[in-house]
Structure formats: C-alpha cells, structure tokens
Design a protein around this motif. Structure first.
Motif, PDB file in Angstrom:
ATOM      1  N   VAL A 214      71.812   0.052  74.248  1.00  0.00           N
ATOM      2  CA  VAL A 214      70.437   0.348  73.845  1.00  0.00           C
ATOM      3  C   VAL A 214      70.410   1.005  72.461  1.00  0.00           C
ATOM      4  CG1 VAL A 214      68.400   1.731  74.393  1.00  0.00           C
ATOM      5  CG2 VAL A 214      69.609   0.512  76.211  1.00  0.00           C
ATOM      6  N   GLU A 215      71.325   1.949  72.242  1.00  0.00           N
ATOM      7  CA  GLU A 215      71.349   2.639  70.933  1.00  0.00           C
ATOM      8  C   GLU A 215      71.705   1.647  69.825  1.00  0.00           C
ATOM      9  OE1 GLU A 215      70.385   5.662  70.496  1.00  0.00           O
ATOM     10  OE2 GLU A 215      70.886   6.916  72.209  1.00  0.00           O
ATOM     11  N   LEU A 216      72.648   0.746  70.104  1.00  0.00           N
ATOM     12  CA  LEU A 216      73.051  -0.225  69.077  1.00  0.00           C
ATOM     13  C   LEU A 216      71.953  -1.253  68.789  1.00  0.00           C
ATOM     14  CD1 LEU A 216      76.792  -0.828  70.095  1.00  0.00           C
ATOM     15  CD2 LEU A 216      75.974   0.326  68.029  1.00  0.00           C
TER      16      LEU A 216
ATOM     17  N   GLN B 145      70.220   7.865  62.846  1.00  0.00           N
ATOM     18  CA  GLN B 145      70.699   8.679  63.973  1.00  0.00           C
ATOM     19  C   GLN B 145      71.100   7.802  65.154  1.00  0.00           C
ATOM     20  OE1 GLN B 145      67.796  11.670  65.032  1.00  0.00           O
ATOM     21  NE2 GLN B 145      67.928  12.690  63.048  1.00  0.00           N
ATOM     22  N   GLU B 146      70.209   6.855  65.503  1.00  0.00           N
ATOM     23  CA  GLU B 146      70.466   6.040  66.703  1.00  0.00           C
ATOM     24  C   GLU B 146      71.715   5.160  66.542  1.00  0.00           C
ATOM     25  OE1 GLU B 146      68.844   7.233  68.959  1.00  0.00           O
ATOM     26  OE2 GLU B 146      66.707   6.809  69.023  1.00  0.00           O
ATOM     27  N   ILE B 147      71.920   4.638  65.354  1.00  0.00           N
ATOM     28  CA  ILE B 147      73.077   3.750  65.196  1.00  0.00           C
ATOM     29  C   ILE B 147      74.371   4.547  65.407  1.00  0.00           C
ATOM     30  CG2 ILE B 147      73.464   3.831  62.650  1.00  0.00           C
ATOM     31  CD1 ILE B 147      73.336   0.578  64.609  1.00  0.00           C
ATOM     32  N   GLN B 148      74.375   5.823  64.959  1.00  0.00           N
ATOM     33  CA  GLN B 148      75.561   6.662  65.212  1.00  0.00           C
ATOM     34  C   GLN B 148      75.716   6.941  66.702  1.00  0.00           C
ATOM     35  OE1 GLN B 148      76.983   5.983  62.163  1.00  0.00           O
ATOM     36  NE2 GLN B 148      78.142   7.785  62.833  1.00  0.00           N
ATOM     37  N   HIS B 149      74.598   7.173  67.407  1.00  0.00           N
ATOM     38  CA  HIS B 149      74.691   7.368  68.855  1.00  0.00           C
ATOM     39  C   HIS B 149      75.394   6.157  69.468  1.00  0.00           C
ATOM     40  CE1 HIS B 149      70.750  10.002  68.865  1.00  0.00           C
ATOM     41  NE2 HIS B 149      71.699  10.492  68.094  1.00  0.00           N
ATOM     42  N   GLY B 150      74.953   4.970  69.038  1.00  0.00           N
ATOM     43  CA  GLY B 150      75.523   3.739  69.585  1.00  0.00           C
ATOM     44  C   GLY B 150      77.007   3.622  69.286  1.00  0.00           C
TER      45      GLY B 150
ATOM     46  N   ALA C   8      68.394  10.907  80.606  1.00  0.00           N
ATOM     47  CA  ALA C   8      69.707  10.337  80.902  1.00  0.00           C
ATOM     48  C   ALA C   8      70.814  11.238  80.327  1.00  0.00           C
ATOM     49  CB  ALA C   8      69.816   8.925  80.321  1.00  0.00           C
ATOM     50  N   TYR C   9      70.641  11.669  79.081  1.00  0.00           N
ATOM     51  CA  TYR C   9      71.681  12.520  78.481  1.00  0.00           C
ATOM     52  C   TYR C   9      71.764  13.871  79.187  1.00  0.00           C
ATOM     53  CZ  TYR C   9      72.134   8.970  74.864  1.00  0.00           C
ATOM     54  OH  TYR C   9      72.368   7.784  74.216  1.00  0.00           O
ATOM     55  N   ASN C  10      70.633  14.384  79.666  1.00  0.00           N
ATOM     56  CA  ASN C  10      70.676  15.631  80.443  1.00  0.00           C
ATOM     57  C   ASN C  10      71.537  15.462  81.688  1.00  0.00           C
ATOM     58  OD1 ASN C  10      69.028  17.102  78.788  1.00  0.00           O
ATOM     59  ND2 ASN C  10      67.163  16.763  79.975  1.00  0.00           N
TER      60      ASN C  10
ATOM     61  N   GLN D 222      69.217  15.261  69.487  1.00  0.00           N
ATOM     62  CA  GLN D 222      68.431  14.495  68.513  1.00  0.00           C
ATOM     63  C   GLN D 222      67.281  13.727  69.157  1.00  0.00           C
ATOM     64  OE1 GLN D 222      71.351  12.290  66.103  1.00  0.00           O
ATOM     65  NE2 GLN D 222      71.559  14.111  64.813  1.00  0.00           N
ATOM     66  N   GLU D 223      67.353  13.500  70.461  1.00  0.00           N
ATOM     67  CA  GLU D 223      66.325  12.660  71.102  1.00  0.00           C
ATOM     68  C   GLU D 223      64.945  13.329  71.217  1.00  0.00           C
ATOM     69  OE1 GLU D 223      67.044   9.715  71.201  1.00  0.00           O
ATOM     70  OE2 GLU D 223      69.171   9.453  71.657  1.00  0.00           O
ATOM     71  N   PRO D 224      64.864  14.643  71.525  1.00  0.00           N
ATOM     72  CA  PRO D 224      63.521  15.229  71.677  1.00  0.00           C
ATOM     73  C   PRO D 224      62.674  15.144  70.397  1.00  0.00           C
ATOM     74  CG  PRO D 224      65.169  16.666  72.668  1.00  0.00           C
ATOM     75  CD  PRO D 224      65.924  15.616  71.897  1.00  0.00           C
TER      76      PRO D 224
HETATM   77 FE   LIG Z   1      69.635   7.839  70.654  1.00  0.00          FE
END
Ligand SMILES: [Fe+2]
Ligand SMILES: [Fe+2]
Length: 291
Positions: free
Chosen positions: A53-55, A86-91, A150-152, A177-179
């Motif tokens: 999803v992040e990618l 930010q999201e691409i790094q999460h992925g 999910a991350y929680n 970073q998500e909030p």
């Molecule tokens: Fe993310």
C-alpha cells in the motif's frame, strides 16, 4: 472560523509537517530481529500488505492528478513535498523488513482504475471536480486512520515480543508520520463542508458515490486484495469488533456527510466493506483447506 484563516491553517500544517517530519532514511533503521520466524508468523502478512500500500503512493499521486486537474498550491505542496516522499520511504523500509523476514518483496499495483479515469474525465466540470475533491479528502482521512491503527497494533505487538529494534526504528517512526496526513485530509474535508463549497445536490451525489465506491485501504476494488485485507483484520484482531473499527475509520465522513441520520454511528457501507473482506479471507481459507 473565517474561510481565509482555515486555509492559512491548513497551509501552515503542511509546511510544519514538511519541516518536522523529513522522509525516514533507510540508514536510520536498526535491522536487528530477535526471532524472525515469530515476527513473520505474527505480522509477516500485515507488513507485506502495508509495504504494498505504501509503495502504491506513486499511483495515488497519478490518481490525484487525474481527479484534480486544477489542484491548488497547498494540495500540491502536500502531495509532492510531504506525503509522497514520506510514504515511499515507508514502503521501501517495510519492504526491506519483509525480505529480512524471508518473505518476497511486495508487488505494488500501479494501474489507475477505469473508475478513476471516468470520474477524472467528468472532473473537468467544476461541480464534479468539487465532488471528486471531497471524495479524495474523505478517502485520505479514512485510509490514513487505518494506517495509524495498523501501526499501533504492530508496534504494541512487537514490544510484547521483545522486538525493540524494529519497533523503535521502523514502526514507531512510520507511525508518527501518519497522524499528520490524517489531519491534513480531515481539515481539508471539514473546510470544504464548513465553507459550503458543495450545494445540496453535490453532497447528495457524494453520499451516493461513497456508498457505491467505498474501499478499505489498499483493496483497489479487487477481491484478492479484499481477502488480503480480511487477513490483516484477522491478524491484528480487528475482526473482534468490526463495528468499533468502522466507527473509528468512518468518523470524519459520519460527521461531514451523515450527521442528520438519526441513530447511525458510522456509515453502514464501511462495516459492509469490512465484513466482505473478512468473509473473502475466510472463504479463501476454506477453499485451501477442504474438509
Ligand atoms: Fe505511510
Ligand atoms: Fe500516510
């Protein structure tokens, strides 16, 4: 709050996010895993799902450009300077984690759907553009809330397992970073409704379209991804209280679109999507384990 103030506040929020939360470098991660087999069994599937999803953020950016041909400066700064980097790094970080766990890399789905293209073609008409914009913000608010939750769950689970390194250098930094993303979408959707940008017929159409098209994060209207999401719900224990979860991830649109509906605490289509995912996952289990 007067219109100008709200917009200035959103623009400030975006700027602050960019300053406070630079993209997480791959080099900041401590890849120590105490018991890879246990982490893989408990969270492997969920990490794979989230990595994909992040990618897929690059497809989300394309969709945004299709849906919002006249995107304004604040939105442009958000997606190009804050959200996408930010999201691409999460992925990338989650994808490396799952290969460290001995799993295959994620397979992001990069095609913009036909549905989005149709809505995009119509979005050249200003009244439809405004509907598409509100839908985009509501989708963002709901998906970012799902990411936070999910991350929680993963963070709490990894701590119990004693997996401090990956909890503290992967999941927690991502979780932080998500909030800010959620807040951006929530503020933007709320401002559109408060400013009465949409006429009653446009709000009506938005409700109809949400009912017809709502999808859980990363399901992309495909049954196999819905079943995958059902397994995420199972692995994270979300399936023990689907209504409570629907309330959490539907709070923004409940308030903005459905406040007049007596006795309704979350939009029913959200619970329907959750049940469908869980059912598809269970059916898949039955199909692969015939009795
Ligand atoms: Fe993310
Ligand atoms: Fe996010």
């Amino acid at each position: 709050m007067p219109r100008q103030d709200t917009h200035a506040k959103i623009a400030e929020h975006v700027q602050r996010l960019g300053e406070l939360h630079p993209p997480i470098p791959l080099s900041s991660v401590d890849r120590t895993i105490e018991d890879p087999a246990a982490v893989k069994a408990r969270f492997g599937h969920t990490i794979d799902y989230l990595a994909r999803v992040e990618l897929e953020v690059d497809r989300n950016v394309l969709e945004l450009l299709v849906l919002l041909p006249d995107v304004d400066d604040t939105n442009k700064t958000f997606y190009s300077d804050v959200w996408q980097p930010q999201e691409i790094q999460h992925g990338l970080i989650l994808d490396r984690l799952q290969t460290d766990l001995g799993r295959e890399p994620a397979m992001p789905h990069m095609d913009v759907s036909f549905k989005i293209k149709i809505l995009g073609a119509l979005a050249n008409l200003k009244p439809i553009q405004d509907i598409a914009k509100l839908m985009y913000f509501l989708t963002g608010a709901s998906t970012e809330r799902q990411a936070v939750l999910a991350y929680n769950h993963i963070s709490a689970g990894l701590k119990v397992m004693g997996e401090t390194a990956i909890a503290e250098t992967i999941i927690n930094p991502i979780k932080q970073q998500e909030p800010g993303h959620f807040a951006f979408y929530n503020m933007s959707a709320s401002a559109m409704v408060a400013d009465k940008v949409l006429k009653p017929w446009q709000l009506f159409l938005t409700r109809v379209l949400r009912e017809k098209s709502y999808g859980l994060v990363g399901t992309n209207s495909r049954d196999e991804f819905k079943a995958d999401m059902g397994r995420v719900a199972h692995d994270l224990g979300i399936d023990a209280d689907l209504e409570g979860y629907a309330r959490e991830i539907g709070r923004v649109e409940q308030r903005l679109l459905w406040a007049d509906k007596q006795g309704m605490t979350f939009p029913p289509y959200i619970l329907k999507a959750l049940r469908e995912s869980v059912d598809l996952y269970r059916e898949r289990g039955l199909a692969s384990h015939p009795v």
